[in-house]
Design a protein around this motif. Sequence first.
Motif, mmCIF file in Angstrom:
data_model
loop_
_atom_site.group_PDB
_atom_site.id
_atom_site.type_symbol
_atom_site.label_atom_id
_atom_site.label_comp_id
_atom_site.label_asym_id
_atom_site.label_seq_id
_atom_site.Cartn_x
_atom_site.Cartn_y
_atom_site.Cartn_z
ATOM 1 N N SER A 80 39.884 98.041 111.065
ATOM 2 C CA SER A 80 39.964 98.049 109.601
ATOM 3 C C SER A 80 41.010 97.084 109.039
ATOM 4 O O SER A 80 40.721 96.352 108.085
ATOM 5 N N THR A 84 40.110 93.943 106.691
ATOM 6 C CA THR A 84 40.715 93.847 105.363
ATOM 7 C C THR A 84 41.239 92.446 105.104
ATOM 8 O O THR A 84 41.067 91.887 104.008
ATOM 9 N N SER A 141 37.945 99.011 104.245
ATOM 10 C CA SER A 141 38.660 97.798 103.873
ATOM 11 C C SER A 141 38.399 97.441 102.413
ATOM 12 O O SER A 141 39.326 97.111 101.657
ATOM 13 N N VAL A 220 46.225 96.016 103.212
ATOM 14 C CA VAL A 220 46.367 95.916 104.665
ATOM 15 C C VAL A 220 47.280 97.015 105.184
ATOM 16 O O VAL A 220 47.012 97.650 106.203
#
Length: 283
Positions: A80, A84, A141, A220
């Motif tokens: 993920s 992202t 994300s 993030v």
Amino acid sequence: MWTKILLVDFHPFAIVFYRCLFGLIMLLPIIFMKGLQKQLIPTKSLIFTAALGAAIPWTLMTYSQQYLDTTISGIINALSPILTIILSVLLFKKQANFSEWISVGIGFSGMMMIFLFQQHFEASNQIVGTVILLCAAACYSLTSLLTDKYHQAVSPYILAVWTLTIAVVICGLLAFIVQPDHIVHVLSPVHLLIFVIFGMLSSGIGYVLFYYLVHEGGPVFAVFVTFLMPCVTFLLGAVILDEVITWNMGAGLVLVLTSIMFLTKGKQKRSWKHVKKHYQKSI
């Protein structure tokens, strides 16, 4: 782990419906206690972001568990943060720094190491499960990116409530269509206990924390916690579900965790006083 246990008696739509329903039961009293009910009026963008937050990815994730081991699932979810970064560059034209691109390379190398020596992987349904779970990770994300761009002023509690509400409506309708007798199964003490833990803590409180992390550290940083999932799933998969941990899975995990250093390099750390002040303001 909970998903694999519940899949024996529940359709994926029913699992998502109940975990979100129990999460709402946990959060709605808190919303009224904090006087946030006036902020419950949603916008179109908030509804879209909320759908990406739970209804779509959790359904995809539940379906994927029919094809993947718990250990593999946790590692794929750890993509993920990497997704992202990629999506922020492709969709929002944000410039990724050198350390972020290095982390992408290391992370994907870890994924290749994990799957390179999987026996019969190409001939099994694991490929299907992997694609489905990657789509779910991409939804996480996008949720973090859209929240950071358009919903910074919205309380994490409101974001969490709408995320769970959209999932309850969508997956609830589908659950009653594909499995009308799911209510009988949920009355089991074991299933009820699982949904209390799975829904109230993992889904309810978990999503408040997720949106809070988006506000404080960015998209993030918010999905950064998924890097911890392989560590937990390795342990649970081996000890509880008797799944096999191979050397290449361990090596891949090391590479994934190594990318953490590059993701955090150069990030400005916020003081606890700032975090506490912003948190008190948001609630």
